[in-house]
Design a protein around this motif. Structure first.
Motif, PDB file in Angstrom:
ATOM      1  N   ILE A  45      43.016  40.099  49.881  1.00 34.23           N
ATOM      2  CA  ILE A  45      42.545  41.410  49.458  1.00 34.23           C
ATOM      3  C   ILE A  45      41.196  41.213  48.770  1.00 34.23           C
ATOM      4  CG2 ILE A  45      42.978  43.396  47.964  1.00 34.23           C
ATOM      5  CD1 ILE A  45      45.992  42.724  48.221  1.00 34.23           C
ATOM      6  N   ILE A  46      40.222  41.967  49.243  1.00 35.94           N
ATOM      7  CA  ILE A  46      38.874  41.886  48.666  1.00 35.94           C
ATOM      8  C   ILE A  46      38.566  43.223  48.018  1.00 35.94           C
ATOM      9  CG2 ILE A  46      36.430  41.495  49.121  1.00 35.94           C
ATOM     10  CD1 ILE A  46      37.352  39.994  51.707  1.00 35.94           C
ATOM     11  N   GLU A  47      38.234  43.158  46.734  1.00 38.92           N
ATOM     12  CA  GLU A  47      37.853  44.362  46.000  1.00 38.92           C
ATOM     13  C   GLU A  47      36.431  44.161  45.481  1.00 38.92           C
ATOM     14  OE1 GLU A  47      42.324  45.380  44.391  1.00 38.92           O
ATOM     15  OE2 GLU A  47      40.949  44.390  43.036  1.00 38.92           O
ATOM     16  N   GLU A  48      35.665  45.249  45.446  1.00 43.47           N
ATOM     17  CA  GLU A  48      34.302  45.152  44.957  1.00 43.47           C
ATOM     18  C   GLU A  48      34.145  46.044  43.741  1.00 43.47           C
ATOM     19  OE1 GLU A  48      31.445  44.548  47.984  1.00 43.47           O
ATOM     20  OE2 GLU A  48      29.891  45.589  46.862  1.00 43.47           O
ATOM     21  N   LYS A  49      33.605  45.473  42.670  1.00 43.95           N
ATOM     22  CA  LYS A  49      33.379  46.228  41.443  1.00 43.95           C
ATOM     23  C   LYS A  49      32.024  45.811  40.896  1.00 43.95           C
ATOM     24  CE  LYS A  49      35.359  47.342  36.980  1.00 43.95           C
ATOM     25  NZ  LYS A  49      36.380  47.049  35.993  1.00 43.95           N
ATOM     26  N   ASP A  50      31.170  46.792  40.650  1.00 44.33           N
ATOM     27  CA  ASP A  50      29.825  46.534  40.129  1.00 44.33           C
ATOM     28  C   ASP A  50      29.073  45.516  40.990  1.00 44.33           C
ATOM     29  OD1 ASP A  50      30.341  48.296  38.000  1.00 44.33           O
ATOM     30  OD2 ASP A  50      31.189  46.664  36.784  1.00 44.33           O
ATOM     31  N   GLY A  51      29.291  45.610  42.290  1.00 45.65           N
ATOM     32  CA  GLY A  51      28.578  44.736  43.223  1.00 45.65           C
ATOM     33  C   GLY A  51      29.184  43.351  43.376  1.00 45.65           C
ATOM     34  N   GLN A  52      30.181  43.029  42.573  1.00 48.78           N
ATOM     35  CA  GLN A  52      30.804  41.702  42.652  1.00 48.78           C
ATOM     36  C   GLN A  52      32.111  41.791  43.427  1.00 48.78           C
ATOM     37  OE1 GLN A  52      31.148  40.899  38.446  1.00 48.78           O
ATOM     38  NE2 GLN A  52      29.402  39.491  38.558  1.00 48.78           N
ATOM     39  N   ARG A  53      32.367  40.767  44.194  1.00 47.16           N
ATOM     40  CA  ARG A  53      33.607  40.712  44.964  1.00 47.16           C
ATOM     41  C   ARG A  53      34.680  39.956  44.182  1.00 47.16           C
ATOM     42  NH1 ARG A  53      33.219  40.625  51.325  1.00 47.16           N
ATOM     43  NH2 ARG A  53      32.720  42.835  51.394  1.00 47.16           N
ATOM     44  N   HIS A  54      35.868  40.545  44.207  1.00 44.71           N
ATOM     45  CA  HIS A  54      37.017  39.929  43.552  1.00 44.71           C
ATOM     46  C   HIS A  54      38.133  39.803  44.582  1.00 44.71           C
ATOM     47  CE1 HIS A  54      34.967  40.396  39.749  1.00 44.71           C
ATOM     48  NE2 HIS A  54      34.677  41.629  40.122  1.00 44.71           N
ATOM     49  N   PHE A  55      38.901  38.767  44.453  1.00 48.71           N
ATOM     50  CA  PHE A  55      39.853  38.419  45.489  1.00 48.71           C
ATOM     51  C   PHE A  55      41.269  38.258  44.946  1.00 48.71           C
ATOM     52  CE2 PHE A  55      35.689  36.869  46.539  1.00 48.71           C
ATOM     53  CZ  PHE A  55      35.523  37.247  47.856  1.00 48.71           C
ATOM     54  N   LYS A  56      42.200  38.668  45.775  1.00 44.14           N
ATOM     55  CA  LYS A  56      43.612  38.378  45.572  1.00 44.14           C
ATOM     56  C   LYS A  56      44.083  37.777  46.882  1.00 44.14           C
ATOM     57  CE  LYS A  56      44.905  42.407  42.792  1.00 44.14           C
ATOM     58  NZ  LYS A  56      45.790  43.605  42.860  1.00 44.14           N
ATOM     59  N   ALA A  57      44.933  36.792  46.801  1.00 42.63           N
ATOM     60  CA  ALA A  57      45.398  36.161  48.036  1.00 42.63           C
ATOM     61  C   ALA A  57      46.781  35.575  47.829  1.00 42.63           C
ATOM     62  CB  ALA A  57      44.423  35.075  48.468  1.00 42.63           C
ATOM     63  N   ASP A  58      47.450  35.364  48.932  1.00 47.84           N
ATOM     64  CA  ASP A  58      48.772  34.753  48.884  1.00 47.84           C
ATOM     65  C   ASP A  58      49.078  34.160  50.250  1.00 47.84           C
ATOM     66  OD1 ASP A  58      51.252  33.963  47.946  1.00 47.84           O
ATOM     67  OD2 ASP A  58      51.941  35.994  47.473  1.00 47.84           O
ATOM     68  N   SER A  59      50.040  33.299  50.281  1.00 44.91           N
ATOM     69  CA  SER A  59      50.496  32.696  51.532  1.00 44.91           C
ATOM     70  C   SER A  59      51.973  32.372  51.403  1.00 44.91           C
ATOM     71  CB  SER A  59      49.712  31.408  51.820  1.00 44.91           C
ATOM     72  OG  SER A  59      50.239  30.763  52.957  1.00 44.91           O
ATOM     73  N   ASP A  60      52.613  32.264  52.548  1.00 48.65           N
ATOM     74  CA  ASP A  60      54.020  31.858  52.522  1.00 48.65           C
ATOM     75  C   ASP A  60      54.149  30.343  52.378  1.00 48.65           C
ATOM     76  OD1 ASP A  60      53.127  31.157  55.026  1.00 48.65           O
ATOM     77  OD2 ASP A  60      54.813  32.048  56.105  1.00 48.65           O
TER      78      ASP A  60
END
Length: 135
Positions: A61-76
């Motif tokens: 999951i890629i979210e953008e706030k104030d021009g910066q990218r933030h990430f959430k990720a997961d795997s099995d």
């Protein structure tokens, strides 16, 4: 954005992985890193968030706030979660332009993951890098 990614400093991860002298040591280091990644909820593990082309199931999951990218990720897979921590530590909080200027393949090459990444896993990592760098 996950707090766990903010706590992971690329230099520390790089140093930790570069110190590995065998595939077993790399495996242990990746499993340890995997424990620092905040798990996604079932609602976040959608087909839209799934990275196609990975041997293991991977969600990003890629979210953008104030021009910066933030990430959430997961795997099995634990090992892939460790790889995700290493990858995302390189790009968390950066702008898309900064990410696109980075040679992520080269940066990953410096992390001593080649002993762990099979060709099919390498293809999955490349799919993750493509999604991270996409508009």
């Amino acid at each position: 954005m996950t707090d766990s990614l903010n706590q992971q400093k690329p230099a520390n991860i790089k140093e930790q992985l570069q110190a590995c002298r065998s595939k077993e040591e790399t495996f242990k280091a990746l499993v340890t890193l995997s424990k620092t990644l905040t798990r996604l909820t079932a609602e976040e593990k959608t087909e839209d968030n799934k990275v196609k082309g990975c041997e293991s199931a991977v969600w990003l999951i890629i979210e953008e706030k104030d021009g910066q990218r933030h990430f959430k990720a997961d795997s099995d897979a634990k090992l892939m979660r460790g790889v995700l921590v290493a990858i995302l530590s390189l790009v968390e909080g950066k702008t898309l332009a900064a990410i696109q200027k980075m040679d992520l393949k080269s940066e990953l090459g410096k992390l001593n993951l080649s002993s762990y990444l099979t060709s099919s896993r390498t293809n999955g990592v490349l799919a993750i890098l493509d999604k991270i760098s996409a508009m």
